[in-house]
Design a protein around this motif. Structure first.
Motif, mmCIF file in Angstrom:
data_model
loop_
_atom_site.group_PDB
_atom_site.id
_atom_site.type_symbol
_atom_site.label_atom_id
_atom_site.label_comp_id
_atom_site.label_asym_id
_atom_site.label_seq_id
_atom_site.Cartn_x
_atom_site.Cartn_y
_atom_site.Cartn_z
ATOM 1 N N ARG A 103 14.779 165.379 -18.266
ATOM 2 C CA ARG A 103 13.772 164.642 -18.220
ATOM 3 C C ARG A 103 12.960 163.560 -18.762
ATOM 4 O O ARG A 103 12.721 162.360 -19.005
ATOM 5 C CB ARG A 103 13.153 165.389 -17.510
ATOM 6 N N THR A 116 12.541 159.885 -18.940
ATOM 7 C CA THR A 116 10.875 159.481 -18.825
ATOM 8 C C THR A 116 10.384 157.933 -20.061
ATOM 9 O O THR A 116 10.516 156.779 -19.702
ATOM 10 C CB THR A 116 9.988 160.305 -18.584
ATOM 11 N N ALA A 153 14.861 147.681 -12.271
ATOM 12 C CA ALA A 153 14.527 148.558 -10.878
ATOM 13 C C ALA A 153 16.220 148.089 -9.856
ATOM 14 O O ALA A 153 16.035 148.574 -9.064
ATOM 15 C CB ALA A 153 12.667 147.526 -10.442
ATOM 16 N N ALA A 172 19.154 153.650 -7.989
ATOM 17 C CA ALA A 172 19.150 155.406 -7.491
ATOM 18 C C ALA A 172 19.750 155.937 -9.602
ATOM 19 O O ALA A 172 19.591 156.601 -9.969
ATOM 20 C CB ALA A 172 19.537 155.840 -7.396
ATOM 21 N N GLU A 204 16.715 156.280 -11.747
ATOM 22 C CA GLU A 204 16.134 157.246 -11.377
ATOM 23 C C GLU A 204 16.037 158.379 -11.721
ATOM 24 O O GLU A 204 16.797 159.217 -11.768
ATOM 25 C CB GLU A 204 15.435 157.046 -9.534
ATOM 26 N N ASP A 254 15.223 161.799 -11.054
ATOM 27 C CA ASP A 254 15.695 162.629 -9.999
ATOM 28 C C ASP A 254 16.272 162.322 -8.173
ATOM 29 O O ASP A 254 16.025 162.675 -7.281
ATOM 30 C CB ASP A 254 13.869 162.968 -9.154
ATOM 31 N N ALA A 255 17.533 161.332 -9.003
ATOM 32 C CA ALA A 255 18.023 160.672 -7.809
ATOM 33 C C ALA A 255 19.444 161.963 -7.559
ATOM 34 O O ALA A 255 20.065 161.263 -6.446
ATOM 35 C CB ALA A 255 18.381 159.463 -8.468
#
Length: 209
Positions: free
Chosen positions: A51, A55, A71, A75, A78, A80-81
């Motif tokens: 993680r 990030t 963007a 998901a 992302e 934590d999707a």
């Protein structure tokens, strides 16, 4: 020292040319269906840090001007999707590869490739994954893990190589990834800290039509 993971994967990544591989079914012998008993310590560490690596890669890509592209993927990019609730089914897939964050100066901070062909198929009590086209082709096994995701362990086949390297023999070729459902009929594989080019590779998998 870990026991062999890809003992019979010589036939799982046969390459017909530099960009296309055939992956016939092949039995893969493993010492355990628990991925922790198979993975190298280096790969377990990579997965533990997935993680923060993800990030960091996203922040680097946004700083380089790719915020709108990130963007737009929703998901897929992302951290934590993961939705859980379903193991990825066996079958043929369209798989898009996105490389996020540059491993070193001079490399691209973000690049999204067109769809390749991938396959999930049964390998005894586990599942096998193979990327069938492209110059970089992960091949290996998908292990059960948590309610929200599975774990992929495998190696990287490059260019016109005719067979997969044995897992654990070369850290530069070893791969580990989370396999997660992120939507209806949509999965992803998150590869933290691959050895080449990027900080994180994300592979989107949707059933081929």
């Amino acid at each position: 020292m870990k026991l062999p993971l890809l003992a019979a994967l010589a036939a799982t990544a046969l390459a017909g040319c530099t960009t296309t591989a055939q992956a016939p079914s092949s039995p893969v012998l493993v010492p355990s269906s628990d991925w922790r008993a198979v993975a190298t310590e280096n790969d377990r560490e990579r997965l533990r840090n997935w993680r923060s690596t993800f990030t960091t890669a996203l922040a680097q890509a946004r700083a380089a001007g790719h915020g709108s592209a990130i963007a737009a993927e929703g998901a897929l990019l992302e951290p934590d999707a993961a939705l859980g609730g379903a193991v990825i089914p066996n079958g043929q897939y369209r798989c898009r590869v996105i490389k996020v964050g540059a491993k070193q100066p001079g490399l691209l901070d973000y690049i999204a490739y067109p769809a390749f062909r991938c396959r999930i198929q049964q390998e005894r009590n586990l599942q096998g994954f193979a990327k069938l086209t492209g110059s970089q082709r992960p091949v290996g096994l998908v292990f059960p893990s948590e309610a929200t995701r599975q774990v992929f362990l495998g190696t990287l086949v490059l260019g016109d190589e005719a067979r997969a390297m044995q897992y654990g023999n070369d850290p530069d070729r070893d791969l580990i990834a989370w396999v997660e459902r992120i939507g209806p009929n949509r999965w992803r594989m998150v590869f933290p800290s691959p050895r080449f080019e990027s900080l994180t590779d994300v592979v989107e998998l949707v059933p081929a039509r």
